[in-house]
Scaffold this motif. Structure first.
Motif, PDB file in Angstrom:
ATOM      1  N   PRO A 110      -0.023  -5.092  -5.199  1.00 24.80           N
ATOM      2  CA  PRO A 110       0.362  -6.478  -4.910  1.00 24.80           C
ATOM      3  C   PRO A 110      -0.467  -7.035  -3.761  1.00 24.80           C
ATOM      4  CG  PRO A 110       2.064  -4.949  -4.182  1.00 24.80           C
ATOM      5  CD  PRO A 110       1.019  -4.121  -4.851  1.00 24.80           C
ATOM      6  N   SER A 111      -0.618  -8.370  -3.718  1.00 22.53           N
ATOM      7  CA  SER A 111      -1.368  -8.972  -2.616  1.00 22.53           C
ATOM      8  C   SER A 111      -0.448  -9.242  -1.425  1.00 22.53           C
ATOM      9  CB  SER A 111      -2.038 -10.266  -3.082  1.00 22.53           C
ATOM     10  OG  SER A 111      -1.110 -11.077  -3.758  1.00 22.53           O
ATOM     11  N   ALA A 112       0.846  -9.359  -1.655  1.00 18.65           N
ATOM     12  CA  ALA A 112       1.804  -9.542  -0.549  1.00 18.65           C
ATOM     13  C   ALA A 112       3.194  -9.165  -1.033  1.00 18.65           C
ATOM     14  CB  ALA A 112       1.796 -10.995  -0.073  1.00 18.65           C
ATOM     15  N   GLY A 113       4.064  -8.885  -0.067  1.00 16.71           N
ATOM     16  CA  GLY A 113       5.452  -8.570  -0.398  1.00 16.71           C
ATOM     17  C   GLY A 113       5.781  -7.111  -0.168  1.00 16.71           C
ATOM     18  N   GLN A 114       7.049  -6.800  -0.395  1.00 15.74           N
ATOM     19  CA  GLN A 114       7.540  -5.440  -0.134  1.00 15.74           C
ATOM     20  C   GLN A 114       8.225  -4.874  -1.357  1.00 15.74           C
ATOM     21  OE1 GLN A 114      10.255  -6.171   3.073  1.00 15.74           O
ATOM     22  NE2 GLN A 114       8.714  -5.646   4.614  1.00 15.74           N
ATOM     23  N   ILE A 115       8.097  -3.554  -1.521  1.00 15.91           N
ATOM     24  CA  ILE A 115       8.833  -2.821  -2.558  1.00 15.91           C
ATOM     25  C   ILE A 115       9.432  -1.610  -1.871  1.00 15.91           C
ATOM     26  CG2 ILE A 115       8.714  -1.622  -4.770  1.00 15.91           C
ATOM     27  CD1 ILE A 115       6.027  -3.113  -5.264  1.00 15.91           C
ATOM     28  N   ARG A 116      10.755  -1.612  -1.721  1.00 19.33           N
ATOM     29  CA  ARG A 116      11.414  -0.497  -1.030  1.00 19.33           C
ATOM     30  C   ARG A 116      12.266   0.292  -2.002  1.00 19.33           C
ATOM     31  NH1 ARG A 116      11.930  -2.915   4.372  1.00 19.33           N
ATOM     32  NH2 ARG A 116       9.963  -2.181   5.238  1.00 19.33           N
ATOM     33  N   VAL A 117      12.168   1.612  -1.918  1.00 22.03           N
ATOM     34  CA  VAL A 117      13.132   2.474  -2.578  1.00 22.03           C
ATOM     35  C   VAL A 117      13.879   3.172  -1.461  1.00 22.03           C
ATOM     36  CG1 VAL A 117      13.425   4.566  -3.955  1.00 22.03           C
ATOM     37  CG2 VAL A 117      11.971   2.737  -4.780  1.00 22.03           C
ATOM     38  N   GLU A 118      15.165   2.812  -1.341  1.00 21.49           N
ATOM     39  CA  GLU A 118      15.929   3.143  -0.158  1.00 21.49           C
ATOM     40  C   GLU A 118      15.102   2.743   1.062  1.00 21.49           C
ATOM     41  OE1 GLU A 118      17.124   7.086  -1.346  1.00 21.49           O
ATOM     42  OE2 GLU A 118      18.995   6.294  -2.149  1.00 21.49           O
ATOM     43  N   GLU A 119      14.769   3.647   1.960  1.00 21.58           N
ATOM     44  CA  GLU A 119      14.045   3.188   3.155  1.00 21.58           C
ATOM     45  C   GLU A 119      12.523   3.282   3.013  1.00 21.58           C
ATOM     46  OE1 GLU A 119      15.570   1.549   5.676  1.00 21.58           O
ATOM     47  OE2 GLU A 119      17.177   1.798   4.191  1.00 21.58           O
ATOM     48  N   ALA A 120      12.046   3.831   1.894  1.00 19.72           N
ATOM     49  CA  ALA A 120      10.601   4.061   1.766  1.00 19.72           C
ATOM     50  C   ALA A 120       9.896   2.837   1.195  1.00 19.72           C
ATOM     51  CB  ALA A 120      10.368   5.264   0.861  1.00 19.72           C
ATOM     52  N   GLU A 121       8.807   2.425   1.852  1.00 22.05           N
ATOM     53  CA  GLU A 121       7.976   1.329   1.362  1.00 22.05           C
ATOM     54  C   GLU A 121       6.966   1.893   0.361  1.00 22.05           C
ATOM     55  OE1 GLU A 121       7.780  -2.183   1.964  1.00 22.05           O
ATOM     56  OE2 GLU A 121       6.381  -1.848   0.329  1.00 22.05           O
TER      57      GLU A 121
ATOM     58  N   THR B 232      14.534  -2.432  -3.800  1.00 23.13           N
ATOM     59  CA  THR B 232      14.555  -3.804  -3.290  1.00 23.13           C
ATOM     60  C   THR B 232      13.127  -4.343  -3.286  1.00 23.13           C
ATOM     61  OG1 THR B 232      16.357  -3.168  -1.814  1.00 23.13           O
ATOM     62  CG2 THR B 232      15.322  -5.301  -1.402  1.00 23.13           C
ATOM     63  N   VAL B 233      12.885  -5.367  -4.085  1.00 23.11           N
ATOM     64  CA  VAL B 233      11.574  -6.024  -4.138  1.00 23.11           C
ATOM     65  C   VAL B 233      11.735  -7.365  -3.445  1.00 23.11           C
ATOM     66  CG1 VAL B 233       9.854  -7.056  -5.682  1.00 23.11           C
ATOM     67  CG2 VAL B 233      10.938  -4.881  -6.310  1.00 23.11           C
ATOM     68  N   THR B 234      10.822  -7.639  -2.494  1.00 20.52           N
ATOM     69  CA  THR B 234      10.957  -8.856  -1.689  1.00 20.52           C
ATOM     70  C   THR B 234       9.665  -9.669  -1.706  1.00 20.52           C
ATOM     71  OG1 THR B 234      12.399  -7.584  -0.211  1.00 20.52           O
ATOM     72  CG2 THR B 234      11.659  -9.737   0.582  1.00 20.52           C
ATOM     73  N   ASP B 235       9.742 -10.875  -2.225  1.00 20.13           N
ATOM     74  CA  ASP B 235       8.659 -11.873  -2.166  1.00 20.13           C
ATOM     75  C   ASP B 235       7.318 -11.280  -2.602  1.00 20.13           C
ATOM     76  OD1 ASP B 235       7.680 -14.405  -1.764  1.00 20.13           O
ATOM     77  OD2 ASP B 235       7.286 -14.096   0.379  1.00 20.13           O
ATOM     78  N   LEU B 236       7.312 -10.684  -3.772  1.00 18.19           N
ATOM     79  CA  LEU B 236       6.125  -9.973  -4.248  1.00 18.19           C
ATOM     80  C   LEU B 236       5.133 -10.931  -4.918  1.00 18.19           C
ATOM     81  CD1 LEU B 236       5.423  -6.899  -4.183  1.00 18.19           C
ATOM     82  CD2 LEU B 236       5.900  -6.893  -6.636  1.00 18.19           C
TER      83      LEU B 236
END
Ligand code: ATP
Length: 235
Positions: free
Chosen positions: A54-65, A4-8
């Motif tokens: 990245p300068s902002a945002g999240q990259i999750r693999v299952e629960e791991a950031e 899950t990639v969020t607002d990267l």
């Protein structure tokens, strides 16, 4: 979702490459990222694999950031990239390159042993003693994918696997990707060859200027004339 990639967001010395990208990949899914040169596709893969911060945002693999984890730690989690330009180890044999790939396993269960990689790419078995640097471009591409497979990918990131290859080799590479999809491998595929990418994948995101401009099932996007004409050329 596996990924899950969020607002990267990402930029290079102030030049914006990603401007708020969100996407996801489910386990067992093949997702394509398509769009013009310079859209930010490689940057996105490189952020996931930890090569670019990245300068902002999240990259999750299952629960791991993943953001701020080093690239080697991300590889050990089974997030494995076959980079653009292939980057095999030219002075090592084909076999040694594949063995190096297995280092990423680090105790995780393999998905592919040597025999499985050789079944997918029989030419690598024939050339196993040959120096990787002496292979053709297409064979090096197959080796780069095979090396990633030896690391037991939970998520396989492929950057332009067909770039610069002769049409008959492009066909072979895409047939291998179709086989991997049937085997249930989770794949995020960056491709300039939009038509082929949409044929082989389950879903796709069209990226332009660092934004997702369209997304949907690949079959639907392939039939959308405005998508094909505006974003993708004829492939
Ligand atoms: P391509 O298919 O050409 O690789 P892409 O969609 O993968 O395109 P990126 O390579 O992610 O796009 O590039 C996004 C933007 O970031 C472009 O404007 C590019 O010029 C710039 N860029 C990419 N890598 C670097 C870098 N190492 N230093 C500076 N700018 C970069």
């Amino acid at each position: 979702m596996l990924l899950t990639v969020t607002d990267l967001h990402a930029s290079y010395s102030g030049i914006r490459a990603l401007a708020g990208v969100s996407l996801n990949v489910a386990e067992g899914e093949m997702v394509a990222l398509i769009g013009p040169n310079g859209a930010g596709k490689s940057t996105l893969l490189n952020c996931i694999s930890g090569i670019v911060q990245p300068s902002a945002g999240q990259i999750r693999v299952e629960e791991a950031e993943l953001v701020r984890r080093p690239a080697w730690a991300i590889a050990r989690m089974g997030i494995l990239q076959s980079p653009e330009g292939r980057q095999v180890l030219p002075n090592m044999s084909v076999l040694e390159n594949l063995q190096v790939g297995a280092n990423a396993l680090h105790g995780r269960r393999p998905t592919h042993d040597l025999d499985a990689v050789f079944r997918l790419f029989p030419i690598l078995q024939e050339r196993q003693e040959q120096l990787a640097g002496s292979l053709s471009g297409g064979q090096q591409q197959m080796l780069a994918i095979g090396r990633a497979l030896m690391g037991g990918p939970r998520l396989l990131l492929l950057d332009e696997p067909s770039l610069g290859l002769a049409p008959v080799i492009v066909q072979q590479v895409f047939e291998a990707l179709a086989q991997l999809r049937r085997d249930g491998m989770t794949i995020l595929l960056v491709e300039q060859n939009a038509r082929k990418a949409l044929q082989v994948s389950d879903r796709a995101y069209v990226i332009e200027h660092g934004h997702v401009v369209t997304e949907g099932p690949s079959r639907e996007l392939a039939q959308d004339n405005s998508v094909m004409a505006h974003y993708l050329g004829t492939g």
